[in-house]
Design an enzyme around this catalytic site. Structure first.
Site, PDB file in Angstrom:
ATOM      1  N   ASP A 128       0.722  -1.199   0.031  1.00 44.35           N
ATOM      2  CA  ASP A 128      -0.042   0.040   0.090  1.00 44.35           C
ATOM      3  C   ASP A 128       0.903   1.059  -0.125  1.00 44.35           C
ATOM      4  O   ASP A 128       1.798   1.315   0.973  1.00 44.35           O
ATOM      5  CB  ASP A 128      -0.975  -0.063   1.241  1.00 44.35           C
ATOM      6  CG  ASP A 128      -2.109   1.109   1.165  1.00 44.35           C
ATOM      7  OD1 ASP A 128      -2.578   1.182   0.254  1.00 44.35           O
ATOM      8  OD2 ASP A 128      -2.513   1.278   2.206  1.00 44.35           O
ATOM      9  N   HIS A 129       0.467   2.261  -0.874  1.00 45.01           N
ATOM     10  CA  HIS A 129       1.212   3.585  -0.820  1.00 45.01           C
ATOM     11  C   HIS A 129       2.557   3.446  -0.862  1.00 45.01           C
ATOM     12  O   HIS A 129       3.398   4.274  -0.198  1.00 45.01           O
ATOM     13  CB  HIS A 129       0.604   4.379   0.296  1.00 45.01           C
ATOM     14  CG  HIS A 129      -0.565   4.787   0.285  1.00 45.01           C
ATOM     15  ND1 HIS A 129      -1.005   5.873  -0.672  1.00 45.01           N
ATOM     16  CD2 HIS A 129      -1.677   4.821   0.886  1.00 45.01           C
ATOM     17  CE1 HIS A 129      -2.321   6.286  -0.533  1.00 45.01           C
ATOM     18  NE2 HIS A 129      -2.951   5.503   0.259  1.00 45.01           N
TER      19      HIS A 129
END
Length: 290
Positions: free
Chosen positions: A90-91
């Site tokens: 994620d991210h």
């Protein structure tokens, strides 16, 4: 290369099924390895596909990509988890970090170039897609800025531009699009208001599964409308963190003489598991595992 369980699947397979079935798959972040167990047990009990995610900022805290992939795979094996599971980064703000995750056995990565001009965002995303797709791994990217605290960075909401979304999808061939449309990371101040008109336009333009970041605290009616308008992946972290923290505080407060870590952590794990199961029902992914 990390070990890949036969249960781990790319994100695009899950999200295509979700779009057809009018439901969304929950993405739940790992904050310790107890959370892996909580998320996977909840998915198995709900017979739901699930996305187990590690935030880029916590990779080193959790022991690195190889350790995370190994633990997730071994937990799936030990607990006889049979529902589809995607392991997602994620991210990530780095192309190289995405490559590391792919090499370790992740089946999905997010490259977040949303803070750059669209040309730079496309360039970074295309590099990740080229590498990921050769390895059968799915890619998520973002346009616009989700407000609140995002991996330690405080930002205001910046709505995604529909034409920039279309450019990113067409030029990079991503599998999922996080279009910022009013959600925030962390607790909301007042009731959130999502941009549904823009959401509908972006989905009709791009035809790719949309991703809703910062879903903790969004009323169910808005969640259902977001699913109707193309959101096939919904990210939840804050509500799990709040439930874990409150449960641990309550346990310690009522067991003041205890110093048994497993008992304390078990209370937190059960709280996370309950939230995950509730969200799966809300997202209508329960009993959707093939």
């Amino acid at each position: 290369m990390g070990e890949k369980s036969s249960v781990l699947v790319p994100l695009n397979e899950m999200l295509e099924d979700a779009l057809k079935g009018n439901y969304a798959v929950g993405h739940f972040n790992i904050n310790s390895f107890h959370w892996v167990e909580a998320i996977l047990e909840a998915a198995q009990e709900e017979n739901s596909p699930v996305i187990v995610a590690s935030s880029n900022r916590l990779i080193d805290y959790l022991g690195g990509f190889q350790s995370i992939a190994y633990f997730v795979n071994k937990t799936i094996e030990a607990k006889n988890i049979t529902v589809p599971v995607a392991l997602h980064l994620d991210h990530s703000d780095s192309v190289e970090r995405c490559f590391e995750a792919i090499d370790a056995g992740y089946t999905s990565v997010m490259i977040d170039g949303s803070h750059f001009p669209i040309e730079k965002n496309i360039e970074l995303t295309k590099r990740v897609v080229d590498y990921a797709h050769k390895h059968g791994v799915s890619v998520e990217a973002e346009v616009g800025t989700v407000g609140g605290n995002e991996d330690g960075v405080i930002g205001n909401i910046n709505y995604a531009d529909p034409q920039e979304c279309l450019r990113l999808v067409e030029e990079s061939q991503i599998d999922a699009l996080a279009a910022a449309l009013g959600s925030v990371h962390g607790p909301y101040k007042g009731e959130p208001k999502l941009g549904f008109a823009e959401m509908k336009e972006i989905f009709e333009l791009t035809k790719v599964p949309l991703v809703l970041h910062g879903a903790s605290g969004i009323p169910l009616q808005q969640i259902e409308k977001a699913i109707e308008y193309g959101h096939a992946k919904i990210n939840v972290n804050t509500e799990c963190l709040q439930a874990w923290t409150n449960s641990v505080y309550e346990y310690i407060d009522s067991h003041k003489d205890t110093y048994d870590a497993p008992s304390i952590l078990k209370a937190g794990k059960q709280a996370v598991k309950a939230v995950v199961k509730e969200k799966m029902k809300d997202f209508k992914s329960s009993n959707k595992a093939n």
